[in-house]
Design an enzyme around this catalytic site. Structure first.
Site, PDB file in Angstrom:
ATOM      1  N   SER A 275       0.841  -1.196   0.000  1.00  0.00           N
ATOM      2  CA  SER A 275       0.000   0.000   0.000  1.00  0.00           C
ATOM      3  C   SER A 275       0.878   1.249   0.000  1.00  0.00           C
ATOM      4  O   SER A 275       2.022   1.213   0.444  1.00  0.00           O
ATOM      5  CB  SER A 275      -0.911   0.001   1.221  1.00  0.00           C
ATOM      6  OG  SER A 275      -0.136  -0.116   2.379  1.00  0.00           O
ATOM      7  N   ALA A 276       0.327   2.334  -0.544  1.00  0.00           N
ATOM      8  CA  ALA A 276       1.004   3.643  -0.632  1.00  0.00           C
ATOM      9  C   ALA A 276       2.188   3.636  -1.589  1.00  0.00           C
ATOM     10  O   ALA A 276       3.105   4.424  -1.456  1.00  0.00           O
ATOM     11  CB  ALA A 276       1.448   4.128   0.752  1.00  0.00           C
ATOM     12  N   CYS A 277       2.167   2.717  -2.565  1.00  0.00           N
ATOM     13  CA  CYS A 277       3.247   2.681  -3.559  1.00  0.00           C
ATOM     14  C   CYS A 277       2.725   2.920  -4.978  1.00  0.00           C
ATOM     15  O   CYS A 277       3.420   2.656  -5.951  1.00  0.00           O
ATOM     16  CB  CYS A 277       3.995   1.357  -3.492  1.00  0.00           C
ATOM     17  SG  CYS A 277       4.948   1.165  -1.979  1.00  0.00           S
TER      18      CYS A 277
END
Length: 622
Positions: A275-277
């Protein structure tokens, strides 16, 4: 097939089109345990969706947005305690503890069933039990599987209609004895006679429980996202990964995209990022100026189910489907600049959760526009202004605020996204968020080296100060929170899938490792990312076609500066050296950290991975 009222359990009211005795009996058993006021069999129709949404608006659970701004769209605000997945309350209750492995929470199945029976007893009192039939993947696809979720949350029923192929047609596929994954969900807040409900019922006690051998999911206490929409992470990854292990296929936390060259040749890529990539951004990538004629299409943005089968030429290949039918995306940070296609997908028929409400009945979140509106109602229902935010640091939208939107509305949707046969995968990409050490792109020399790269990938959990490495959280294959069995066995399964493909004479998909997040000495990102990532994707395709030589180094093969297309981007050879370089000392430290992971996963770890590490150490000269 109906049953009389008994022991205070409402009549099952089974529709004529449900002809599956085992399913009906199971609904009866769960109803006898949970004691709902009534049972509704969802048919997936627009009328049903509109009715449930109207009921939730009347109950204060949702607000209808301004139809002139967002047609047929709603905003739900959750209880502030119920805003995200709860990894510490998520359990894999396999028969043997070692089958869950050290990265999962485990409780003995008999003990957990006793706990759940106590919690679920009467848990739906005063509420409606919704029977939600759904197909993960196109109906009737050889790669698809069916689930049925019993939930006391209308929010779950409407979200599942967007996120899956939900409704009456599922029963046609199930027939009289088809297999399905049983999923039971309650918000855990029974209502006494005459008790007024709250807008977002939930319970401080939460359990999200998977029984891999019996393919069951039980969820208690949360109405939110991945805790309650049980087709998503619970079924599509945790249970499906164990099905894949047993049946010889892969269930992966991966986007799937199509890339078409100016010559009209199409390739398919599956990519895993924690996540958050930027997974959704990459899935909906728009090629930049200078790469005219290239086209990227979206098949899925989060989950891939991948099964080997023969193509038209008798060659075994890996075919992938997106088991979902919608996007459950993180809203903050999404804008026309960062993801134009996602914003275009959100124009109508969307359920927003925990974003802010504008004065004219639209939605807003941090990052949507450069300048926030002068006044908002924030995700907790309170007045919000830029001045109050400055004073208190309060966000207008929760950082994990979500949108639920139909995949078919995405402008970049691939024409094959709903093809039951799936699409053949040409390459796998793995990537994390690393400010140092890991190069922009590396191709594994072989399948085992690729599995090693994916097994040891990680992301920084804290913003790294200049010259200081952030804390790296290892997230093998981006599956750490989602693998339904022992991670070491999962690595072995990937190696086995590769061996089987190779033994059949197949050309294996290439495996690449990427890192869009390298920083310079001033802490600034060097690589521009977003649409410019197409330049890296084009090099991968050149490698698939044997048109780029690349440069071999310790960790695999990376591009030479001149092999990337730089039309339309001012990016110097010096800048490129910063994102592609390998620091031997940093890599010695990195490999020591890989040791920590392998020690943790020692039970069942395939010897091929420590052997691959030894080869890397030899190349490093130490």
């Amino acid at each position: 097939m109906n049953q009389p009222v008994m022991q205070g359990v409402p009549a099952l009211n089974v529709p004529d089109y449900v002809k599956h005795p085992r399913l009906v009996a199971w609904v009866g058993e769960v109803a006898a345990l949970t004691k709902p006021e009534r049972i509704v069999w969802c048919d997936g129709s627009q009328e049903e969706y509109d009715r449930l949404c109207a009921e939730m608006v009347a109950a204060g659970t949702m607000k209808q947005l301004n139809p002139a701004k967002r047609k047929n769209s709603y905003l739900a605000l959750s209880d502030p305690s119920d805003v995200a997945r709860v990894e510490d309350r998520t359990f894999i209750c396999s028969q043997k503890k070692e089958d869950a492995g050290p990265t999962n929470n485990w409780t003995a199945p008999a003990e957990m069933r006793q706990t759940l029976n106590g919690l679920f007893d009467g848990s739906m009192r005063g509420r409606t039990l919704y029977v939600v039939p759904f197909s993960m993947g196109p109906l009737g696809s050889p790669i698809a599987h069916i689930g049925v979720e019993l939930s006391d949350s209308p929010y779950v029923a409407v979200n599942m209609r967007i996120m899956t192929r939900m409704g009456r047609a599922v029963y046609d596929v199930l027939g009289t004895d088809g297999d399905f994954v049983p999923c039971v969900h309650t918000v855990g807040k029974p209502l006494a006679a005459g008790e007024k409900d709250v807008p977002w019922p939930c319970n401080p006690t939460k359990y999200i429980v998977h029984f891999p051998e019996t393919r069951e999911i039980w969820s208690f206490g949360s109405g939110y996202g991945g805790n309650a929409l049980l087709g998503k992470k619970c079924f599509a990854l945790r249970i499906a990964s164990t099905m894949g292990r047993d049946q010889g296929w892969l269930a992966e936390h991966m986007l799937i995209l199509g890339v078409t060259s100016p010559e009209g040749k199409t390739y398919h890529v599956a990519a895993a990022f924690p996540s958050a990539c930027g997974k959704t951004n990459f899935a909906m990538l728009i090629p930049p100026a200078g790469l005219n004629g290239w086209k990227v299409t979206t098949i899925g943005d989060d989950i891939a189910w991948i099964k080997p089968r023969q193509d038209a030429n008798g060659k075994t290949r890996l075919y992938a489907i997106n088991p979902e039918a919608g996007y459950f995306g993180v809203a903050p940070g999404t804008s026309e600049k960062t993801n134009f296609n996602a914003m275009a997908t959100l124009k109508e028929n969307v359920i927003f959760t925990n974003v802010a409400l504008t004065d004219d009945g639209d939605v807003w979140w941090e990052g949507m526009t450069d300048t926030p509106p002068a006044h908002l109602i924030d995700w907790q229902g309170q007045d919000w202004t830029p001045a109050s935010a400055k004073e208190t640091g309060r966000k207008a939208a929760h950082p994990n605020a979500r949108f639920t939107a139909p995949a078919a509305q995405c402008p970049s949707i691939d024409p094959e996204w709903d093809n039951p046969a799936g699409v053949p995968i040409d390459a796998f990409i793995f990537g994390g968020r690393r400010s140092t050490t890991v190069p922009l792109v590396t191709e594994a020399r072989d399948w085992t080296e690729g599995v090693y790269m994916a097994a040891t990938m990680g992301s920084e959990t804290t913003a790294a100060a200049a010259g200081q490495q952030g804390v790296v959280r290892r997230d093998p294959f981006a599956m750490l929170p989602f693998c339904g069995y022992n991670m070491a066995d999962y690595f072995a399964h990937w190696l086995k899938v590769g061996e089987k493909l190779a033994d059949s004479g197949a050309t294996l998909p290439k495996i690449f490792c990427v890192n869009w997040f390298r920083k310079d000495e001033n802490g600034k990102f060097v690589w521009p990312g977003f649409g410019e990532n197409m330049r890296v994707l084009k090099w991968m395709i050149d490698r698939i076609e044997g048109q780029a030589q690349g440069e071999e180094h310790v960790f695999g093969v990376s591009p030479r500066y001149e092999e990337l297309s730089w039309d339309g981007l001012d990016f110097t050879a010096e800048q490129f050296a910063k994102v592609i370089s390998l620091d031997a000392d940093a890599w010695k430290q990195e490999l020591a950290l890989h040791d920590e992971l392998f020690t943790k996963l020692a039970h069942g770890l395939p010897q091929a991975l420590p052997d691959a590490k030894t080869r890397l150490e030899e190349r490093l000269g130490g």
